[in-house]
Design a protein around this motif. Structure first.
Motif, short mmCIF file in Angstrom:
data_model
loop_
_atom_site.label_atom_id
_atom_site.label_comp_id
_atom_site.label_asym_id
_atom_site.label_seq_id
_atom_site.Cartn_x
_atom_site.Cartn_y
_atom_site.Cartn_z
N LEU A 139 22.36 -1.47 39.47
CA LEU A 139 23.65 -1.72 38.84
C LEU A 139 24.51 -2.43 39.87
O LEU A 139 24.62 -1.96 41.01
N GLY A 140 25.08 -3.56 39.50
CA GLY A 140 25.89 -4.29 40.45
C GLY A 140 25.04 -5.18 41.34
O GLY A 140 24.01 -5.71 40.92
N ASP A 141 25.45 -5.33 42.59
CA ASP A 141 24.82 -6.27 43.52
C ASP A 141 24.15 -5.50 44.64
O ASP A 141 24.79 -5.12 45.63
N ILE A 142 22.84 -5.27 44.51
CA ILE A 142 22.13 -4.47 45.51
C ILE A 142 21.50 -5.33 46.60
O ILE A 142 20.90 -4.79 47.53
N GLU A 143 21.65 -6.64 46.51
CA GLU A 143 21.01 -7.53 47.48
C GLU A 143 21.99 -8.23 48.41
O GLU A 143 21.57 -8.86 49.38
N ALA A 144 23.28 -8.13 48.15
CA ALA A 144 24.26 -8.74 49.05
C ALA A 144 24.35 -7.96 50.36
O ALA A 144 24.07 -6.76 50.41
N ALA A 145 24.74 -8.63 51.42
CA ALA A 145 24.94 -7.96 52.70
C ALA A 145 26.10 -6.98 52.58
O ALA A 145 27.13 -7.28 51.99
N CYS A 146 25.90 -5.79 53.13
CA CYS A 146 26.97 -4.79 53.16
C CYS A 146 26.84 -4.00 54.45
O CYS A 146 25.80 -4.01 55.10
N TYR A 147 27.90 -3.33 54.83
CA TYR A 147 27.88 -2.48 56.01
C TYR A 147 27.61 -1.04 55.59
O TYR A 147 28.42 -0.44 54.88
N PRO A 148 26.50 -0.45 56.02
CA PRO A 148 26.21 0.94 55.66
C PRO A 148 27.13 1.95 56.33
O PRO A 148 27.18 3.09 55.92
N ARG A 149 27.84 1.50 57.37
CA ARG A 149 28.66 2.38 58.18
C ARG A 149 27.81 3.57 58.65
O ARG A 149 26.67 3.42 59.07
N SER A 150 28.33 4.79 58.57
CA SER A 150 27.59 5.93 59.13
C SER A 150 26.36 6.31 58.33
O SER A 150 25.55 7.12 58.78
#
Length: 338
Positions: free
Chosen positions: A50-61
């Motif tokens: 659901l949504g955008d699972i392939e864009a770059a993101c910051y996982p943070r902790s």
């Protein structure tokens, strides 16, 4: 280790998030949280997106278990509650501070050697007590002190310079970056600085879920298995009393899960089923019920997840609504296995 070739780095773009949770009051949707969700089956295939699972993101902790695997592979000898603390975003309770001191003692170092930012405890009640007692911000109290102490300890063991362990070019951080790429199965899209001062790696939500699955299914005795076992056995050392991620691990047998700032959560089961969630506006009030809904989609018994249904909206002191996942997160939306 995994020998599969790495995929290209995820695209750096404005994520195409979609509604994932509604805030209801009475019969009306009062607000909407956007985000993205991915559910992996035990075979590693995407069962739901659901949504955008392939864009770059910051996982943070939420990336800390991966960082912990990298450190154990490089010789970090911690286990049990201290290893859990090394991947923790702790609440600043005395047990957390004492654990970080123990790791520093093993390294022959002190709080002054830490390079994380001084802060007050994360837990509001602990923080209020800290302030009443007149205690100033502390590097030990900052929620990432266990990770930083473990990094220092590993540097001392390997003869790496401890004074710049948070530099992206440091041998420690190069080891961590390589492990991030291996476990996520993709190149890192970008490197910046996390809130605590260590390098932060941009990957996709899909890659984050894949990394969690690989840790959760690690063969007995491997670094992955050690990390998973420590987190499962000592969830409060990686978070704190009353924290939702600790309660979720206590509620769902075998689950490992880690949250991160800005509405990120990843979770995986021993058979490789995994989920990852990103709430676009960073709201924990949406992260918790959306993560629970994703786990139900992954096949977790919904009866184990009833305590994670979201905060109620109140009117006149009575519940009149709440934060609810969108209809697409109903288990009937599950994709057929590939």
């Amino acid at each position: 280790m995994f020998s599969s070739p790495l995929a290209d780095a995820p695209a750096i773009r404005e994520p195409r998030h979609v509604p994932v949770a509604h805030v209801t009051r009475g019969a009306v949707v009062e607000g909407t949280h956007h985000g993205s969700v991915v559910v992996l089956g035990g075979d590693g295939g995407v069962r739901f997106r659901l949504g955008d699972i392939e864009a770059a993101c910051y996982p943070r902790s939420a990336l800390k278990p991966v960082q912990a695997v990298a450190m154990v592979r490089a010789g970090l000898p911690l286990d049990g509650e201290l290893l859990a603390l090394a991947m923790g975003s702790h609440s600043g309770e005395e047990r957390h501070l004492a654990g970080a001191r123990r790791i520093l003692d093993l390294a022959g170092l002190s709080e002054d050697d830490l390079r994380n930012v001084p802060d007050l405890p994360y837990d509001p009640a602990v923080r209020d007590t800290w302030v009443r007692e007149g205690r100033p911000p502390s590097r030990l109290a900052q929620n990432c002190s266990g990770k930083h102490a473990a990094m220092l300890y590993l540097c001392k063991l390997n003869g790496w310079p401890p004074e710049d362990y948070d530099d992206p070019t440091h041998p420690l951080q190069r080891v961590i970056a390589a492990t991030v790429e291996e476990l996520t199965g993709q190149r890192i899209a970008h490197v910046t600085v996390d809130g605590c001062g260590t390098p932060l790696f941009a990957v996709s939500l899909h890659g984050l879920a894949r990394a969690a699955a690989r840790i959760a299914t690690g063969t007995r005795g491997t670094p992955e298995s050690r990390v998973a076992g420590a987190l499962r056995a000592h969830p409060e050392m990686a978070s704190g009393a009353g924290r939702d991620v600790a309660a979720l691990m206590r509620a769902v047998p075998g689950l490992l899960t880690k949250d991160g700032f800005e509405g990120v959560q990843v979770a995986a089961l021993p058979d490789g089923r995994a989920i990852a969630v990103k709430i676009a506006d960073g709201a924990n009030r949406a992260r918790v019920p959306v993560a629970a809904a994703a786990l139900a989609l992954a096949g977790v018994d919904p009866r184990l997840l009833t305590g994670f249904a979201g905060e109620p909206a109140t009117g006149g002191g009575r519940p009149v609504g709440g934060v609810r996942p969108v209809a697409a997160l109903d288990p009937s939306a599950l994709l057929a296995p590939a």
